[in-house]
Scaffold this motif. Structure first.
Motif, PDB file in Angstrom:
ATOM      1  N   SER A 253     -41.705  12.784 -50.617  1.00 40.72           N
ATOM      2  CA  SER A 253     -40.275  12.800 -50.268  1.00 40.72           C
ATOM      3  C   SER A 253     -39.607  11.563 -50.852  1.00 40.72           C
ATOM      4  N   ASN A 254     -38.286  11.596 -50.869  1.00 41.69           N
ATOM      5  CA  ASN A 254     -37.482  10.438 -51.280  1.00 41.69           C
ATOM      6  C   ASN A 254     -37.807   9.961 -52.701  1.00 41.69           C
ATOM      7  N   TYR A 255     -37.974  10.903 -53.622  1.00 42.25           N
ATOM      8  CA  TYR A 255     -38.163  10.529 -55.030  1.00 42.25           C
ATOM      9  C   TYR A 255     -36.905   9.807 -55.507  1.00 42.25           C
ATOM     10  N   THR A 256     -37.107   8.590 -56.037  1.00 39.30           N
ATOM     11  CA  THR A 256     -35.962   7.774 -56.443  1.00 39.30           C
ATOM     12  C   THR A 256     -36.241   7.082 -57.761  1.00 39.30           C
ATOM     13  N   VAL A 257     -35.290   7.159 -58.675  1.00 39.81           N
ATOM     14  CA  VAL A 257     -35.320   6.378 -59.910  1.00 39.81           C
ATOM     15  C   VAL A 257     -34.379   5.196 -59.697  1.00 39.81           C
ATOM     16  N   ASP A 258     -34.936   3.994 -59.642  1.00 41.24           N
ATOM     17  CA  ASP A 258     -34.153   2.802 -59.299  1.00 41.24           C
ATOM     18  C   ASP A 258     -33.441   2.230 -60.527  1.00 41.24           C
ATOM     19  N   ARG A 259     -32.522   3.015 -61.047  1.00 42.61           N
ATOM     20  CA  ARG A 259     -31.788   2.599 -62.248  1.00 42.61           C
ATOM     21  C   ARG A 259     -30.903   1.399 -61.941  1.00 42.61           C
ATOM     22  N   ALA A 260     -30.920   0.409 -62.810  1.00 50.78           N
ATOM     23  CA  ALA A 260     -30.104  -0.787 -62.612  1.00 50.78           C
ATOM     24  C   ALA A 260     -28.623  -0.434 -62.614  1.00 50.78           C
ATOM     25  N   GLU A 261     -27.836  -1.256 -61.945  1.00 52.91           N
ATOM     26  CA  GLU A 261     -26.396  -1.000 -61.854  1.00 52.91           C
ATOM     27  C   GLU A 261     -25.695  -1.186 -63.192  1.00 52.91           C
ATOM     28  N   SER A 262     -26.234  -2.056 -64.033  1.00 45.63           N
ATOM     29  CA  SER A 262     -25.597  -2.322 -65.326  1.00 45.63           C
ATOM     30  C   SER A 262     -26.637  -2.840 -66.305  1.00 45.63           C
ATOM     31  N   TYR A 263     -26.294  -2.802 -67.572  1.00 43.41           N
ATOM     32  CA  TYR A 263     -27.211  -3.242 -68.633  1.00 43.41           C
ATOM     33  C   TYR A 263     -27.707  -4.663 -68.384  1.00 43.41           C
ATOM     34  N   ASP A 264     -26.807  -5.553 -67.985  1.00 42.75           N
ATOM     35  CA  ASP A 264     -27.177  -6.959 -67.866  1.00 42.75           C
ATOM     36  C   ASP A 264     -27.959  -7.281 -66.600  1.00 42.75           C
ATOM     37  N   THR A 265     -28.153  -6.292 -65.715  1.00 47.01           N
ATOM     38  CA  THR A 265     -28.981  -6.527 -64.524  1.00 47.01           C
ATOM     39  C   THR A 265     -30.371  -5.911 -64.665  1.00 47.01           C
ATOM     40  N   ARG A 266     -30.688  -5.364 -65.817  1.00 45.07           N
ATOM     41  CA  ARG A 266     -32.018  -4.779 -66.051  1.00 45.07           C
ATOM     42  C   ARG A 266     -33.060  -5.891 -66.198  1.00 45.07           C
ATOM     43  N   TRP A 267     -34.241  -5.638 -65.673  1.00 43.25           N
ATOM     44  CA  TRP A 267     -35.334  -6.595 -65.894  1.00 43.25           C
ATOM     45  C   TRP A 267     -36.488  -5.965 -66.675  1.00 43.25           C
ATOM     46  N   SER A 268     -36.312  -4.722 -67.111  1.00 44.07           N
ATOM     47  CA  SER A 268     -37.238  -4.041 -68.014  1.00 44.07           C
ATOM     48  C   SER A 268     -36.468  -2.947 -68.722  1.00 44.07           C
ATOM     49  N   ASP A 269     -37.038  -2.439 -69.829  1.00 41.80           N
ATOM     50  CA  ASP A 269     -36.409  -1.286 -70.462  1.00 41.80           C
ATOM     51  C   ASP A 269     -36.762   0.010 -69.725  1.00 41.80           C
TER      52      ASP A 269
END
Length: 279
Positions: A253-269
């Motif tokens: 349950s609760n499958y989630t893709v934790d996509r960053a809010e913006s390009y500059d807040t990403r810590w991985s590709d």
């Protein structure tokens, strides 16, 4: 008991923590964390994650490359790192661990499949790895009803898994021969399966938890190139998976893709993929 399992290709764990991975981890309540492309030492992992995590780590043969890890809030009963023939170097790409959850054995695999490159030895190694996976998955299913393979599998299974699939049909990551393996992995158990390359084989019955949760819609993507506007336009690939045995998939349950809010807040590709399993 609900167990929250996350997988993410960190693209170098030390760099990921410098960019904010620790803040994400501190808020997500993860019980088992699978990492790929660690590119660091076990000591680095212990320092970054802290004493509350039990860490298993399989580094690549070549220093600074690949590397997979499993970090958990509980101690693994046993772990294994071999895959395929003895002369096949899978170091840093396949790590299994058994966890005792109540009266159940939960087996979790963190894996990092080769990216490949058409008409090069890299693609040969990728096919060797996929073939070894095809042989190992039935063994895992026999070992326990509750087995899970997570990680960066570097293949978009269907046209729904890549934004620009038409432009990638002859490139590694979306080759018909690669996708045929996934058809067999997720094909009905024991039934004959024909892949997009025309090959046939026996379905193994594993479940793509992400596709089951999302339905037949584009994405949700889990990797975007650092270059250009790929992240902003959501021109991504869904190549990070939770593949589960049917008994375990039924508890997801609760499958989630934790996509960053913006390009500059990403810590991985890549982005973390998180699922709860009610064991």
């Amino acid at each position: 008991m609900s167990v929250r399992i996350a997988t993410v290709n960190v693209n170098g764990v030390r760099a990921a923590f410098r960019k904010g991975m620790g803040d994400w981890l501190n808020t997500r309540g993860i019980d088992i964390l699978a990492l790929q492309e660690v590119r660091a030492s076990t000591e680095d992992l212990e320092e970054l994650l802290g004493p509350d995590w039990n860490i298993l780590h399989d580094a690549a043969t070549a220093k600074g490359r690949a590397g997979v890890a499993l970090a958990s809030r509980s101690t693994a009963e046993i772990h294994r790192v071999s895959l395929g023939a003895d002369d096949f170097d899978t170091a840093g790409r396949w790590l299994e661990a058994d966890y005792k959850i109540g009266d159940k054995i939960l087996t979790v695999v963190s894996t990092y499949v080769h990216s490949g490159e058409v008409d090069t030895p890299k693609q040969v190694e990728k096919f060797k790895f996929l073939e070894a996976m095809q042989e190992r998955l039935p063994e895992l299913a026999k070992h326990t009803d509750y087995a899970l393979v997570v990680g960066d599998l570097n293949v978009g299974h269907t046209e729904l898994d890549i934004k620009n699939w038409k432009g990638n049909v002859k490139r590694a990551g979306f080759l018909p021969q690669e996708r045929a393996y996934f058809d067999r992995f997720m094909g009905p158990a024991g039934e004959n399966v024909t892949g997009p390359d025309g090959s046939t084989g026996t379905g193994l019955g594993w479940v793509d938890v992400g596709r089951e949760a999302a339905g037949q819609v584009p994405g949700p993507y889990t990797w975007w190139s650092w270059r250009g506007q790929a992240f902003d336009t959501d021109a991504g690939w869904r190549i990070d998976y939770h593949l589960a045995t049917p008994a375990l998939a039924a508890l997801a349950s609760n499958y989630t893709v934790d996509r960053a809010e913006s390009y500059d807040t990403r810590w991985s590709d890549h982005t973390p993929v998180v699922v709860d399993y009610n064991l």
